[in-house]
Motif scaffolding. Structure first.
Motif, short mmCIF file in Angstrom:
data_model
loop_
_atom_site.label_atom_id
_atom_site.label_comp_id
_atom_site.label_asym_id
_atom_site.label_seq_id
_atom_site.Cartn_x
_atom_site.Cartn_y
_atom_site.Cartn_z
N PHE A 12 0.73 -1.13 -0.01
CA PHE A 12 -0.04 -0.04 0.09
C PHE A 12 0.87 1.18 0.00
O PHE A 12 0.66 2.11 -0.89
CB PHE A 12 -0.99 -0.06 1.08
N ALA A 13 2.03 1.19 0.91
CA ALA A 13 2.84 2.56 0.88
C ALA A 13 3.59 2.70 -0.20
O ALA A 13 3.71 3.80 -1.00
CB ALA A 13 3.79 2.32 2.00
N LEU A 17 2.74 6.17 -2.75
CA LEU A 17 4.10 7.18 -2.66
C LEU A 17 4.17 7.20 -4.37
O LEU A 17 4.65 8.05 -4.50
CB LEU A 17 4.95 6.75 -1.77
N ALA A 18 4.22 6.00 -5.08
CA ALA A 18 4.65 6.12 -6.15
C ALA A 18 3.63 6.86 -6.97
O ALA A 18 3.93 7.40 -8.19
CB ALA A 18 4.71 4.63 -6.80
N ALA A 19 2.43 6.90 -6.87
CA ALA A 19 1.36 7.38 -7.40
C ALA A 19 0.91 8.84 -7.03
O ALA A 19 0.45 9.64 -8.03
CB ALA A 19 -0.01 6.50 -7.34
N ARG A 20 1.19 9.20 -5.88
CA ARG A 20 0.99 10.63 -5.44
C ARG A 20 1.42 11.67 -6.20
O ARG A 20 0.87 12.58 -6.47
CB ARG A 20 1.30 10.47 -3.91
N PRO A 21 2.77 11.59 -6.80
CA PRO A 21 3.45 12.81 -7.35
C PRO A 21 2.63 13.00 -8.71
O PRO A 21 2.11 14.23 -9.14
CB PRO A 21 4.73 12.64 -7.50
N VAL A 25 7.05 14.04 -15.67
CA VAL A 25 8.57 13.37 -15.54
C VAL A 25 8.52 12.78 -14.38
O VAL A 25 8.73 13.51 -13.34
CB VAL A 25 9.71 14.56 -15.76
N PRO A 26 8.47 11.47 -14.25
CA PRO A 26 8.55 10.86 -12.91
C PRO A 26 9.74 11.00 -12.28
O PRO A 26 10.72 10.66 -12.96
CB PRO A 26 8.01 9.41 -13.44
N GLY A 27 9.65 10.83 -10.90
CA GLY A 27 10.95 10.55 -10.36
C GLY A 27 11.27 8.88 -10.07
O GLY A 27 10.43 8.17 -10.71
N ARG A 28 12.25 8.65 -9.43
CA ARG A 28 12.48 7.11 -9.47
C ARG A 28 11.56 6.36 -8.81
O ARG A 28 11.30 5.24 -9.43
CB ARG A 28 13.96 7.16 -8.54
N LEU A 29 10.73 6.84 -7.77
CA LEU A 29 9.70 5.85 -7.15
C LEU A 29 8.65 5.89 -8.15
O LEU A 29 7.89 4.69 -8.26
CB LEU A 29 9.31 6.38 -5.69
N GLN A 30 8.18 6.94 -8.54
CA GLN A 30 7.03 6.92 -9.68
C GLN A 30 7.40 6.16 -10.79
O GLN A 30 6.46 5.33 -11.42
CB GLN A 30 6.57 8.25 -9.93
N PHE A 31 8.77 6.35 -11.33
CA PHE A 31 9.18 5.35 -12.28
C PHE A 31 9.14 3.97 -11.95
O PHE A 31 8.52 2.96 -12.87
CB PHE A 31 10.51 5.88 -12.80
N ALA A 32 9.42 3.63 -10.91
CA ALA A 32 9.49 2.18 -10.48
C ALA A 32 7.96 1.62 -10.49
O ALA A 32 7.51 0.46 -10.85
CB ALA A 32 10.09 1.99 -9.24
#
Length: 228
Positions: A12-13, A17-21, A25-32
């Motif tokens: 869930f976390a 956190l990946a979807a929230r931004p 241009v995605p950051g590393r977590l969003q990209f993952a």
């Protein structure tokens, strides 16, 4: 039980956190997060279920893949080193959820009697041979699938866990509890095997999460197909 709850919290976390931004241009977590989602969406769901129906099942398949993978990799985390999927009740529970889903989806599309016909009578098969085919197809597709789906995941995680324990504790005993030179050499080799099995488990743990999710998608695709 604590590890299973922890796995749910971590999944869930990570997804939150990946979807929230939601950045262009995605950051590393969003990209993952997007990479894993795309892998499940396009590589598993679309290919196995078909472009017409696959999107409604992506959330379940995405969560299932991450949940199984996180639980598997607990087996390599220091001071935990126990994969919950090596306890038969957990993969069986997931397999039963999948079983309820694909049976329900099939009945929803074909009707109860229509689904029984769809799942037990292969297209083009007629005549007396159906007396053999129908019971076998019913047994294979309705009764045996939850067992085989759960046993495959359980057996791989259980066997890998035992191998890691065997080489780790065996190497420790041979090196530190024995004064024999031969046992010392065997202890070093045991630790080498422990490292090799650990690397192999990294791959197997991913593959088992992938296979479990892929088979789930395949069963859903079969339930929704027009012909068996």
């Amino acid at each position: 039980m604590l590890l299973v709850v922890l796995a749910a919290v971590l999944v869930f976390a990570f997804t939150y956190l990946a979807a929230r931004p939601a950045a262009v241009v995605p950051g590393r977590l969003q990209f993952a997060g997007e990479y894993v989602y795309g892998f499940v969406r396009n590589g598993i769901a679309r290919e196995s279920i078909g472009s017409e129906h696959f999107m409604k099942f992506v959330p379940y398949l995405f969560a299932l893949f991450l949940f199984v993978a996180v639980n598997n990799y607990f087996g390599l985390v220091p001071f935990i080193q126990y994969p919950p999927m090596s306890h038969f009740g957990f993969p069986l529970g997931l397999a039963l959820l999948t079983w309820i889903l694909y049976i329900g989806v099939g009945i929803g599309k074909h009707g109860f009697l229509g689904y029984l016909k769809h799942i037990t009578i292969p297209s083009g098969v007629k005549g007396p041979v159906l007396a053999i085919i129908i019971p076998l197809e019913f047994l294979s597709n309705i009764l045996v699938r939850p067992a085989t789906l759960s046993l495959r995941l359980f057996a791989n995680m259980f066997a890998g866990h035992l191998l890691l324990m065997l080489f780790a504790f065996g190497g420790e005993y041979l090196l530190f509890e024995s004064t024999s030179l031969i046992n010392g050499i065997a202890g070093v080799l045991s630790f080498v095997m422990f490292g090799a099995v650990t690397v192999l488990e990294l791959l197997i743990m991913f593959l088992q999460a992938y296979v479990f999710t892929l088979l789930t998608a395949t069963y859903l695709g079969e339930s929704l197909a027009d012909e068996h």
